[in-house]
Design a protein around this motif. Structure first.
Motif, PDB file in Angstrom:
ATOM      1  N   ARG A 100      43.314 116.545  36.506  1.00 53.08           N
ATOM      2  CA  ARG A 100      44.680 116.097  36.258  1.00 53.08           C
ATOM      3  C   ARG A 100      45.567 117.331  36.080  1.00 53.08           C
ATOM      4  N   PRO A 101      46.880 117.167  36.147  1.00 56.04           N
ATOM      5  CA  PRO A 101      47.775 118.336  36.079  1.00 56.04           C
ATOM      6  C   PRO A 101      47.557 119.236  34.875  1.00 56.04           C
ATOM      7  N   ASP A 102      47.350 118.659  33.667  1.00 57.69           N
ATOM      8  CA  ASP A 102      47.166 119.509  32.492  1.00 57.69           C
ATOM      9  C   ASP A 102      45.857 120.277  32.571  1.00 57.69           C
ATOM     10  N   SER A 103      44.801 119.632  33.070  1.00 57.25           N
ATOM     11  CA  SER A 103      43.509 120.309  33.230  1.00 57.25           C
ATOM     12  C   SER A 103      43.592 121.366  34.327  1.00 57.25           C
ATOM     13  N   LEU A 104      44.355 121.091  35.372  1.00 58.79           N
ATOM     14  CA  LEU A 104      44.505 122.045  36.470  1.00 58.79           C
ATOM     15  C   LEU A 104      45.087 123.357  35.969  1.00 58.79           C
ATOM     16  N   LYS A 105      46.077 123.274  35.101  1.00 56.99           N
ATOM     17  CA  LYS A 105      46.693 124.495  34.569  1.00 56.99           C
ATOM     18  C   LYS A 105      45.713 125.289  33.720  1.00 56.99           C
ATOM     19  N   ALA A 106      44.864 124.588  32.984  1.00 55.10           N
ATOM     20  CA  ALA A 106      43.863 125.283  32.170  1.00 55.10           C
ATOM     21  C   ALA A 106      42.836 125.991  33.059  1.00 55.10           C
ATOM     22  N   ILE A 107      42.473 125.359  34.171  1.00 54.69           N
ATOM     23  CA  ILE A 107      41.491 125.935  35.096  1.00 54.69           C
ATOM     24  C   ILE A 107      42.064 127.147  35.807  1.00 54.69           C
ATOM     25  N   MET A 108      43.278 127.006  36.332  1.00 58.75           N
ATOM     26  CA  MET A 108      43.852 128.026  37.210  1.00 58.75           C
ATOM     27  C   MET A 108      44.617 129.103  36.467  1.00 58.75           C
ATOM     28  N   GLY A 109      45.060 128.816  35.250  1.00 59.33           N
ATOM     29  CA  GLY A 109      45.840 129.783  34.518  1.00 59.33           C
ATOM     30  C   GLY A 109      47.286 129.785  34.981  1.00 59.33           C
ATOM     31  N   PRO A 110      48.102 130.704  34.464  1.00 53.22           N
ATOM     32  CA  PRO A 110      49.529 130.736  34.836  1.00 53.22           C
ATOM     33  C   PRO A 110      49.709 131.105  36.303  1.00 53.22           C
ATOM     34  N   LEU A 111      50.742 130.596  36.886  1.00 56.01           N
ATOM     35  CA  LEU A 111      51.091 130.883  38.281  1.00 56.01           C
ATOM     36  C   LEU A 111      52.137 131.995  38.293  1.00 56.01           C
ATOM     37  N   SER A 112      51.809 133.100  38.946  1.00 54.13           N
ATOM     38  CA  SER A 112      52.678 134.282  38.882  1.00 54.13           C
ATOM     39  C   SER A 112      54.059 134.011  39.457  1.00 54.13           C
ATOM     40  N   THR A 113      54.158 133.114  40.420  1.00 51.62           N
ATOM     41  CA  THR A 113      55.457 132.840  41.022  1.00 51.62           C
ATOM     42  C   THR A 113      56.386 132.075  40.081  1.00 51.62           C
ATOM     43  N   ASP A 114      55.833 131.538  38.965  1.00 51.84           N
ATOM     44  CA  ASP A 114      56.657 130.832  37.985  1.00 51.84           C
ATOM     45  C   ASP A 114      57.188 131.765  36.914  1.00 51.84           C
ATOM     46  N   GLN A 115      56.705 132.997  36.923  1.00 50.69           N
ATOM     47  CA  GLN A 115      57.080 133.931  35.857  1.00 50.69           C
ATOM     48  C   GLN A 115      58.322 134.747  36.239  1.00 50.69           C
TER      49      GLN A 115
END
Length: 259
Positions: A244-259
Motif C-alpha cells: 500500500r502507499p504508506d508501506s511503499l514509502k517505508a520500503i523505498m525511502g524518500p524520493l529525491s525528486t520530491d526534495q
C-alpha cells in the motif's frame, strides 16, 4: 510457536548480555530437551528472579527460554516485568534477529537475480519475482519513480512457481543478452508481453531457480512478490504482496525528486 508452549512471567529487570553457546552438550538437559523439538539455541543472557535466559531460533522465529534456578525446568515465552514491559524482545533482537537478518541479506546477495536500476542507488530492495505474477507487475510499476530517479535498485530474485511456464519464462529472462532490459520490457508490456518461455532449461539455470525458490521459503515467503529491504536502523524487513502507499514509502525511502 508450534509444538512449544508459551508462558509469561512478571519480573522487574533484565540485562542483555550475549554468552556464546559453544557445544550442545554444554547446555542444561532441560534446554537440550527444547532443542530436541527443533529449536536452535544461539546464545544466553542474564534474567531476573534466578532465571537464566536463552535465545533460540524456531521455524525462523526467535523464542525466549528461561531455565529455573534448580536447572531442571524451562519456561518458554515472553518475560514481562511488573509494569507489563516486554523483557524478552531486546535479547531476541540482539541474539536472534540481528544475526539472522545479516545472514539472510548475505544469502539474498548470493542469489540468482536481475538488477533494475543504478548500482549507486542509496537503497537496495530485493523482490522474489515470478514472470506470471500480476502483483509483481504492480510493484514494478510502483517502484518506477524511485528506480528512475536513481534512489533505489531493485534486485529481482527470479522464481518459477505460479504457472507451468513460469520457470521457462524466468530462464528466458536470465538468458537474455540484457536481462534488465528484457525484464523491464516484459513488465512494461503487462498482459501484452510477448515473453516466450525456454522449453528446455539448462541444468545450471534450473538449479539456480530451485535454489531461489528454496531461499524464498526459508525466508518465510509463500507468494510473490516477496519484498525484503533494510530499514533505517539496518534491520531486515519483509513485505508480502504489492505494498500500500504508506508501506511503499517505508520500503523505498524518500524520493529525491520530491526534495
Amino acid at each position: 510457536m508450534n509444538n512449544l508452549r508459551s508462558a509469561s512471567l512478571l519480573f522487574s529487570a533484565i540485562a542483555v548480555m550475549s554468552v556464546p553457546i559453544a557445544l550442545a552438550d554444554a547446555l542444561p538437559p532441560a534446554i537440550q530437551a527444547v532443542e530436541s523439538r527443533g529449536a536452535e539455541v544461539v546464545g544466553s543472557f542474564e534474567a531476573p528472579g534466578g532465571l537464566t535466559g536463552y535465545a533460540a531460533r524456531y521455524n525462523g522465529q526467535g523464542i525466549g527460554l528461561y531455565l529455573t534456578p534448580d536447572g531442571e525446568h524451562v519456561l518458554i515465552g515472553t518475560l514481562l516485568d511488573a509494569s507489563g514491559e516486554d523483557l524478552t524482545q531486546a535479547p531476541l533482537e540482539k541474539l536472534v534477529y540481528e544475526p539472522l537478518g545479516k545472514e539472510m541479506w548475505q544469502r539474498l546477495e548470493g542469489s540468482t537475480l536481475i538488477t533494475d536500476g543504478s548500482a549507486d542507488a542509496r537503497r537496495i530492495v530485493y523482490v522474489f519475482s515470478d514472470p506470471n505474477c500480476p502483483f509483481c507487475n504492480v510493484f514494478w510499476k510502483q517502484a518506477r519513480p524511485w528506480v528512475e530517479a536513481g534512489d533505489v535498485q531493485l534486485r529481482h530474485v527470479m522464481v518459477g512457481m505460479l504457472r507451468p511456464d513460469s520457470a521457462g519464462k524466468s530462464a528466458a529472462l536470465l538468458a537474455a543478452e540484457d536481462p534488465e532490459a528484457a525484464l523491464n520490457a516484459h513488465e512494461a508490456a503487462g498482459k501484452a508481453s510477448k515473453l516466450e518461455p525456454i522449453e528446455t532449461i539448462s541444468p545450471k539455470v534450473l538449479e539456480e531457480l530451485e535454489a531461489n525458490l528454496m531461499l524464498m521459503g526459508e525466508m518465510g515467503a509463500s507468494a510473490t512478490p516477496a519484498i525484503y529491504y533494510l530499514d533505517d536502523e539496518g534491520r531486515l524487513q519483509q513485505q508480502q504482496g504489492a505494498p500500500r502507499p504508506d508501506s511503499l514509502k517505508a520500503i523505498m525511502g524518500p524520493l529525491s525528486t520530491d526534495q
